[in-house]
Design a protein around this motif. Structure first.
Motif, short mmCIF file in Angstrom:
data_model
loop_
_atom_site.label_atom_id
_atom_site.label_comp_id
_atom_site.label_asym_id
_atom_site.label_seq_id
_atom_site.Cartn_x
_atom_site.Cartn_y
_atom_site.Cartn_z
N ARG A 358 58.75 -40.80 38.32
CA ARG A 358 60.16 -41.22 38.97
C ARG A 358 60.03 -40.07 40.40
N LEU A 359 61.54 -40.76 40.82
CA LEU A 359 61.99 -39.53 41.83
C LEU A 359 62.92 -39.43 41.96
N ASP A 360 63.36 -38.45 42.95
CA ASP A 360 64.58 -37.69 43.14
C ASP A 360 65.07 -37.63 45.19
N SER A 361 63.79 -38.17 45.50
CA SER A 361 64.64 -39.13 46.74
C SER A 361 65.27 -39.35 47.77
N VAL A 362 66.42 -39.35 47.72
CA VAL A 362 67.64 -40.51 48.89
C VAL A 362 67.27 -40.59 50.42
N GLU A 363 67.48 -41.28 49.87
CA GLU A 363 66.99 -42.23 51.92
C GLU A 363 68.73 -43.08 52.14
N MET A 383 65.72 -39.82 55.78
CA MET A 383 65.66 -39.23 54.44
C MET A 383 66.81 -38.38 54.33
N CYS A 384 67.30 -38.36 53.39
CA CYS A 384 68.50 -37.36 52.82
C CYS A 384 67.78 -35.89 52.04
N PRO A 385 69.04 -35.35 51.51
CA PRO A 385 68.86 -34.02 50.66
C PRO A 385 68.47 -35.38 49.50
N SER A 386 67.17 -34.03 48.83
CA SER A 386 67.26 -35.00 47.48
C SER A 386 67.85 -34.15 46.38
N LEU A 387 67.37 -35.08 44.81
CA LEU A 387 68.30 -34.92 43.89
C LEU A 387 67.84 -33.87 43.24
N ASN A 388 68.46 -32.96 42.45
CA ASN A 388 67.44 -31.84 41.87
C ASN A 388 66.58 -32.03 40.76
N ILE A 404 78.24 -40.10 43.40
CA ILE A 404 78.02 -38.71 42.28
C ILE A 404 77.07 -39.92 41.40
N VAL A 405 75.97 -38.99 41.41
CA VAL A 405 74.55 -39.50 40.42
C VAL A 405 75.09 -39.15 38.73
N CYS A 406 75.04 -40.30 38.18
CA CYS A 406 74.95 -39.86 36.43
C CYS A 406 74.07 -40.43 35.82
N GLY A 407 73.52 -39.98 34.75
CA GLY A 407 72.23 -39.57 33.78
C GLY A 407 71.00 -40.75 34.36
N GLY A 408 70.72 -41.08 33.71
CA GLY A 408 69.17 -41.81 34.08
C GLY A 408 67.89 -41.71 33.18
N TYR A 409 66.54 -41.41 33.49
CA TYR A 409 65.42 -40.92 32.39
C TYR A 409 64.76 -40.15 33.63
N ASN A 410 64.36 -39.14 33.30
CA ASN A 410 63.79 -37.83 34.17
C ASN A 410 61.81 -38.67 33.79
N GLY A 411 61.04 -39.17 32.46
CA GLY A 411 60.24 -39.57 32.17
C GLY A 411 59.90 -39.21 30.93
N LEU A 415 68.93 -38.34 30.51
CA LEU A 415 69.69 -37.52 30.63
C LEU A 415 71.42 -37.44 30.49
N ASN A 416 71.38 -36.38 30.62
CA ASN A 416 73.33 -36.17 30.31
C ASN A 416 74.10 -35.51 31.71
N THR A 417 72.98 -35.32 32.72
CA THR A 417 73.80 -34.33 33.91
C THR A 417 74.12 -35.49 34.48
N ILE A 418 75.21 -35.31 35.88
CA ILE A 418 75.71 -35.79 36.42
C ILE A 418 75.02 -34.59 38.03
N GLU A 419 75.29 -35.50 39.14
CA GLU A 419 74.95 -34.64 40.18
C GLU A 419 75.65 -35.00 41.43
#
Length: 591
Positions: A358-363, A383-388, A404-411, A415-419
């Motif tokens: 899984r990735l935390d990187s952002v382009e 490349m931009c700042p990566s997610l937490n 705004i990024v919502c939910g997803g799967y971290n492996g 997730l219920n977190t948003i960034e």
């Protein structure tokens, strides 16, 4: 006495030439200069052109050679052919324009400015100088602004400048909100305002902008215009307004309350929300969202999976008007099950899965554009700042200039977190108020640039039909009406102020079904199903249509694309993607 030369190729070994052509390289400029000088000195001038009190000496031959109007006058036996002084009506051409065109006949040059262009067009039409008229129209087209656009439109209509008229109408449609915000519409005629607000192609964030434009126009001269309000309001699509605006603003307006016809229009719109059974009786035009064809963007498709399950970095974009796919610039990293957002007409490819982790990187990608504002191949990803948090099968949206990024799967777990990330202000992602449920493979949409909806998805154990809404002002999540069917891996998009959800997977079957959500009265209703079942589908809105791209039908990944027409409630296939299938991210870059 004549000079004779008998040509003999053997004569002393010298080749003799019988002819010699001579050309003076600057003959044209020398001739023009001489004619100008003679005109200035009044030599050999044989005609005087009079416009008003101004008199211009000239040579008939020069005028006839360069200006079609005078050629006809001097060569077709007209009465003016023998006149020494010719009077021209000032209503046809003003004296300054005539002086400019007589000088043009001698030197082939004229200066077009914002102050003289309209008189030059008037004169060009009279003197039949089509090329100059066309050049003036191009000049005006390049100088259209909200403060002159309607004057140019009327001018183009009067002088049959078809190309300028068409481009000015496009400008007004595209910039209608700015046009009425600047109040330049307050002095146009009833007929012209009626024409504008009847146009399907107005670019407005909501129908409320059109309503406010009419109210401001009537109030500008209420005594003379109030009797016209019902005719203008008949062009307003009240069912497309938000119910609070209908109740709190429209219904309380004195102009509306004093008109029986206007009250009927408002009541019809209220019935649209309160009594769904009556919707079929409403004129379909009133339910059709306005769509500015000049702003139909390109659909960008990013990343995804191959049939072998490998993540890719391919990018392609779709010209919806010409139904043509074109290759784009690949992302730096392969990504599938990613989130895609558009901020300030730049694409953001966020998180996802690269085939191993899984990735935390952002382009971020900002395309090059051609003169008409159309995205073309070019530019680059950076490349931009990566997610937490690393996450795939996430959703990404933009609310009030914040991604705004919502939910997803971290492996490990859903997730219920948003960034949150504001590209113009932040140098890192911030953690926001978490959702009420952990959701991966959910669909997220935004209404009114304030309310974020997280729709369906799963938590690794259960697939949801539940929907929760985030208020960007209060920063709170609340549950709202659930979908009619549970689903994850579906597509979701907003069109004409309504949320559409398409396809997905319900735990036992892959879905082609679709449904639509109305925030008022907080209810879902079915629409026509897609022609194919599509899980892992991406859905975007563009040009008044929905585009369902790719997906998985339970057997294979799909490259096909379907288009939904909300007016006919039908899906049709369009051109299939070239190099994409399932697990893609998609978004629209506008012109």
């Amino acid at each position: 006495m004549s000079f004779r030369c008998s040509r003999s190729p053997r004569s002393h070994g010298v080749n003799l030439e019988e002819t010699l052509r001579y050309e003076e390289s600057n003959f044209g400029s020398r001739f023009a200069g001489a004619m100008q000088e003679m005109r200035r000195e009044g030599k050999l001038c044989d005609v005087i052109i009079k416009v008003g009190e101004r008199r211009f000496s000239a040579h008939r031959l020069v005028l006839a050679a360069c200006i079609p109007y005078f050629r006809s006058m001097f060569t077709l036996g007209m009465a003016e052919d023998d006149q020494q002084e010719i009077q021209i009506d000032e209503g046809s051409i003003d004296a300054i324009a005539m002086e400019t065109y007589i000088s043009f006949a001698y030197n082939g040059k004229l200066l077009i400015t914002l102050s003289n262009v309209q008189s030059l067009v008037t004169g060009a039409c009279f003197l039949q100088l089509t090329a100059i008229k066309d050049e003036c129209c191009r000049f005006m087209q390049n100088n259209i602004h909200v403060n002159n656009c309607f004057d140019i439109l009327k001018f183009a209509d009067l002088f049959l400048c078809e190309g300028l008229h068409a481009e000015t109408k496009k400008f007004i449609r595209k910039h209608f909100a700015d046009f009425v915000q600047s109040s330049f519409h307050l002095n146009i005629s009833f007929e012209d305002l009626h024409m504008l607000i009847s146009d399907d192609g107005l670019n407005v964030p909501s129908e409320e902008v059109v309503y406010e434009a009419v109210i401001k126009w009537v109030e500008h001269d209420r005594d003379k215009r109030s009797h016209l309000v019902s005719q203008l309001m008949a062009c307003i699509r009240f069912p497309l307004m938000r119910p609070p605006f209908l109740s709190d603003v429209v219904s309380c307006n004195d102009l509306i309350k004093s008109s029986h016809d206007c009250r009927d229009l408002v009541d019809e719109a209220k019935d649209f929300y309160l009594i769904p059974d009556r919707r079929a009786a409403i004129d379909p035009v009133k339910l059709r969202g306005r769509c500015c064809r000049e702003l139909v963007g390109h659909v960008y498709v990013i990343g995804g999976l191959t049939s072998a399950g490998d993540s890719v970095n391919f990018v392609e974009h779709f010209d919806c008007l010409n139904e043509k796919w074109m290759p784009g610039v690949p992302t730096k990293l392969p990504r599938s099950r990613l989130g895609v957002a558009v901020h300030n007409n730049s694409l953001y490819a966020i998180g996802g899965y690269d085939g191993c982790r899984r990735l935390d990187s952002v382009e971020r990608y900002s395309p090059l554009v051609e003169g008409g504002g159309v995205p073309i191949s070019g530019g680059c990803w950076e490349m931009c700042p990566s997610l937490n948090t690393k996450r795939s099968v996430l959703s990404a949206v933009v609310v009030k200039d914040t991604i705004i990024v919502c939910g997803g799967y971290n492996g490990i777990a859903s997730l219920n977190t948003i960034e949150l990330y504001s590209p113009l202000e932040d140098d890192c992602w911030r953690v926001g108020t978490p959702m009420l449920k952990a959701r991966s493979a959910t669909g997220c949409c935004v209404l009114d640039d304030r309310y974020l909806f997280a729709i369906g998805g799963h938590d690794g154990l259960s697939i949801f039909k539940s929907v929760e809404m985030f208020d960007a002002e209060s920063q709170d999540w609340v549950m709202v009406a659930p979908m009619m069917s549970k689903r994850c891996r579906h597509g979701a998009a907003v069109l004409n102020g309504r949320i559409y959800v398409c396809g997905g997977y319900d735990g036992s079957k892959f879905l082609s079904s679709c449904e639509v959500y109305d925030q008022y009265p907080n209810a879902w209703s079915p629409i026509a199903p897609m022609q194919c079942a599509r899980s892992r589908v991406s859905v975007v809105a563009n040009g008044g249509r929905l585009y369902a791209l790719g997906g998985f039908d339970g057997t294979s990944n799909l490259s096909s694309v379907e288009v939904y027409n909300p007016e006919s409630n039908t899906w049709e296939f369009t051109t299939s993607m070239i190099c994409h299938e399932g697990g893609i991210g998609a978004a629209v870059l506008n012109k």
